[in-house]
Structure formats: structure tokens, C-alpha cells
Design an enzyme around this catalytic site. Structure first.
Site, mmCIF file in Angstrom:
data_model
loop_
_atom_site.group_PDB
_atom_site.id
_atom_site.type_symbol
_atom_site.label_atom_id
_atom_site.label_comp_id
_atom_site.label_asym_id
_atom_site.label_seq_id
_atom_site.Cartn_x
_atom_site.Cartn_y
_atom_site.Cartn_z
ATOM 1 N N LYS A 223 0.822 -1.355 -0.087
ATOM 2 C CA LYS A 223 0.037 0.161 0.054
ATOM 3 C C LYS A 223 0.908 1.245 -0.131
ATOM 4 O O LYS A 223 2.005 1.209 0.303
ATOM 5 C CB LYS A 223 -1.023 -0.069 1.302
ATOM 6 C CG LYS A 223 -0.198 -0.022 2.551
ATOM 7 C CD LYS A 223 0.123 1.447 3.177
ATOM 8 C CE LYS A 223 0.774 1.432 4.607
ATOM 9 N NZ LYS A 223 1.687 2.499 4.812
ATOM 10 N N ASP B 84 -2.583 -0.850 10.650
ATOM 11 C CA ASP B 84 -3.005 -0.861 9.215
ATOM 12 C C ASP B 84 -3.491 -2.163 8.500
ATOM 13 O O ASP B 84 -3.628 -2.255 7.681
ATOM 14 C CB ASP B 84 -1.688 -0.167 8.300
ATOM 15 C CG ASP B 84 -0.538 -1.196 8.346
ATOM 16 O OD1 ASP B 84 -0.283 -2.023 9.191
ATOM 17 O OD2 ASP B 84 0.670 -0.711 7.729
HETATM 18 O O1 C5P Z 1 0.042 -0.684 15.313
HETATM 19 P P1 C5P Z 1 1.452 -0.838 14.969
HETATM 20 O O2 C5P Z 1 2.224 -2.086 15.675
HETATM 21 O O3 C5P Z 1 1.784 -0.828 13.434
HETATM 22 O O4 C5P Z 1 2.014 0.487 15.632
HETATM 23 C C1 C5P Z 1 3.522 0.521 15.993
HETATM 24 C C2 C5P Z 1 3.593 1.689 16.928
HETATM 25 O O5 C5P Z 1 3.315 2.846 16.239
HETATM 26 C C3 C5P Z 1 2.607 1.485 18.118
HETATM 27 O O6 C5P Z 1 3.199 0.750 19.113
HETATM 28 C C4 C5P Z 1 2.420 3.043 18.448
HETATM 29 O O7 C5P Z 1 3.551 3.351 19.256
HETATM 30 C C5 C5P Z 1 2.385 3.726 17.304
HETATM 31 N N1 C5P Z 1 1.125 3.978 16.614
HETATM 32 C C6 C5P Z 1 0.535 5.168 16.881
HETATM 33 N N2 C5P Z 1 -0.739 5.425 16.425
HETATM 34 C C7 C5P Z 1 -1.316 4.601 15.384
HETATM 35 C C8 C5P Z 1 -0.477 3.472 14.741
HETATM 36 C C9 C5P Z 1 0.739 3.088 15.371
HETATM 37 O O8 C5P Z 1 0.843 5.936 18.204
HETATM 38 N N3 C5P Z 1 -2.438 4.957 15.025
#
Ligand code: C5P
Length: 286
Positions: free
Chosen positions: A10, A140
């Protein structure tokens, strides 16, 4: 379960970070688009649990965990737990074409493909089951259950499918270096600046759906990414001067992309020859 499915990459066409939430995540508003560039994912059932796990092959397999820390495996285990199914004899095959950790969502897309494959084998799985597991695996991942063009809000899990856009050509510029805890680090840095207001995403969603270029797009992470990734600003300048047009960051980067008429894709990729990163010509795909 042996049939392979595509797990597309993406890009984020627009990405705004609206504020920090009490759960530590950030509220975002983004429009995402799947690409023709894709991994291939399949699952088989093996005779003994010692053969179970994740197998990674393909031209972009370097740095991809071929063990149970892979998001695709986490998704399989969480769905099995939820449905009281047995995951101990599953083997997930991932043929990597999407460079990992670049802002292209490859790991989440593989995990979403696993959920789709398992939902075929386990027909009691509902869309709610898939969405619940996807959201627990990564912010995502819910988008990849929908694919095409979609708006994602909340922490990324509230996905609204949008009408398909006109097909565009895309050239990806993919630096090899990435960072530990990249996404978390970029969100933390952004938290020190004023947040966005969601106007740009709303405007893009409401706006006319003709052809557009990178200069019509926006990514909040560009406010900090060029300070965080060493050499990324120089790389951007070098790409933009060669191709004579703007590029945007995808997600938390460091991949940047050109977008425009499909007929110009090969020319743009050729103009960029010699830049200090991988150059991949692809297109939007629904
Ligand atoms: O959800 P994911 O593992 O992809 O996110 C990695 C890190 O990015 C999370 O631990 C968080 O610190 C940050 N994040 C965030 N807000 C989001 C998505 C991710 O702060 N909407």
C-alpha cells in the site's frame, strides 16, 4: 488451503495525525491505496507440529522473520484461538516481493492474506472475527482486509471503502536502511509538533477523482522523517531533480513514491536511474 493469494503493498495518499490518545496510540485520518506490487501467501497443513511455522522466500526475504514472530503467524494463532481451531500444524509460506519495514505495509498485508485464507478453510469466521484479529496484529492491517482505495480512521482500524480511483502509475523509491521502532519513533516526534486537523483527508475524500500527482497529496510524517532517517532529505532532492516532479513519503517511510499517469511510469523510473536506493515501477490496483 494450498492455493496462493496476493498480499499487495500500500501507499498512503493522504495521512494526517490528529492527536494522541489515552491508550498511547495516535488518532489518524488517512487514505490508503493498494498497489500491483504484492507478496504471495499460501498456507498448508503439515503432518507434525515440528514442521509448522513460517517459511519466507523470494527476492525481498532479507530481514523478514521466518519464525513465529512474523505478523502472519500471529494472525493465524489469534484467529485459531478465537475460533477454537488448531493452529499447531499450520505452515505459512510467504514469497516476499514487498521490501520490509519501508512504509509499504508488507507484513500487515501478509497477515491479512493469512486471515482471508483461513476464513476460507474455517467458514464460521465472520468479518468481525477477522477485523478483531487484524486490529490486534497491527494498526494498518484492517485496511488490507478491504484493499483498493479506503479511508482509515481511529488508530487505523476504522476503515471505509472509497470508490476506486482512476488508475495511476507509481514509482517507489526504497532506501535500504530503516530504524528500530520506526513507526513509534516517528509518532513520538510528531507529538512534539502541532497536530493536523483532518482537513486534507476530508478534502481529498470529497474532492474530484481525476488524475493527481504527489503535489496534491500530504503526509504528516514528512514533518519529521527527514530529521530521523539519515540522508533521506538528500535522497529526496536527488530524486526530485532527476524526475522533475515531487515525491511523497509512504506511511512512516522511508519509502517515497511518485504517482501520475500510467503512461509516464517507465520514463520516470528511467530518469531516476542511478539514485542511491531501489527503484520499483508499479501501479495502483484494486
Ligand atoms: O499498530 P502498530 O504495531 O503498527 O504500531 C506500531 C507503533 O506505532 C505503536 O506501538 C504506536 O507506538 C505507534 N502508533 C501510534 N498510533 C497509531 C498507530 C501506531 O501511535 N495510530
Amino acid at each position: 488451503m494450498a492455493e496462493a493469494v496476493l498480499a499487495p503493498a500500500k501507499i498512503n495518499l493522504v495521512l494526517e495525525v490528529l492527536g494522541r490518545r489515552s491508550d498511547g496510540y495516535h488518532e489518524i485520518d488517512t487514505v490508503l491505496q493498494t498497489l500491483a506490487l504484492a507478496d504471495r501467501v499460501s498456507i498448508s497443513e503439515v503432518a507434525t507440529s515440528s514442521d509448522a511455522g513460517v517459511v519466507v522466500s523470494g527476492p525481498r526475504s532479507d530481514g523478514v522473520p521466518a519464525d513465529r514472530s512474523n505478523l502472519a503467524w500471529k494472525a493465524a494463532v489469534l484467529l485459531a484461538e478465537r475460533l477454537r481451531r488448531d493452529s499447531s500444524r499450520l505452515r505459512v509460506f510467504i514469497e516476499k516481493h514487498i521490501p520490509p519495514a519501508g512504509g509499504l505495509g508488507g507484513g500487515s498485508s501478509d497477515a491479512a492474506a493469512v486471515l482471508r485464507l483461513l476464513a476460507r478453510a474455517w467458514p464460521e469466521a465472520t468479518e468481525d472475527d477477522l477485523l478483531d484479529v487484524a486490529t490486534r496484529v497491527g494498526s494498518d492491517e484492517a485496511f488490507f482486509l478491504a484493499g483498493g482505495t479506503a479511508r482509515a480512521q481511529g488508530r487505523g482500524e476504522r476503515v471505509t471503502k472509497l470508490a476506486p480511483l482512476a488508475h495511476h502509475g507509481v514509482v517507489l523509491f526504497i532506501p535500504s536502511a530503516t530504524l528500530e521502532r520506526k513507526t513509534a519513533q516517528l509518532f513520538e516526534r510528531l507529538g512534539r509538533l502541532p497536530f493536523d486537523h483532518s482537513y486534507r483527508t476530508s478534502r481529498f475524500v470529497a474532492g474530484p477523482r481525476g488524475e493527481f500527482s504527489a503535489s496534491d497529496l500530504y503526509n504528516s510524517f514528512e514533518r519529521v522523517a527527514f530529521d530521523v532517517f539519515p540522508g533521506l532529505g538528500d535522497l529526496r532532492r536527488s530524486i526530485e531533480s532527476r524526475i522533475g516532479g515531487e515525491v511523497r513519503l509512504s506511511g512512516a517511510g522511508p519509502t517515497m513514491f511518485w504517482i501520475g499517469p500510467a503512461s509516464a511510469t517507465e520514463r520516470v523510473a528511467a530518469l531516476a536511474a542511478g539514485v542511491d536506493c531501489a527503484v520499483v515501477a508499479t501501479r495502483t490496483a484494486d
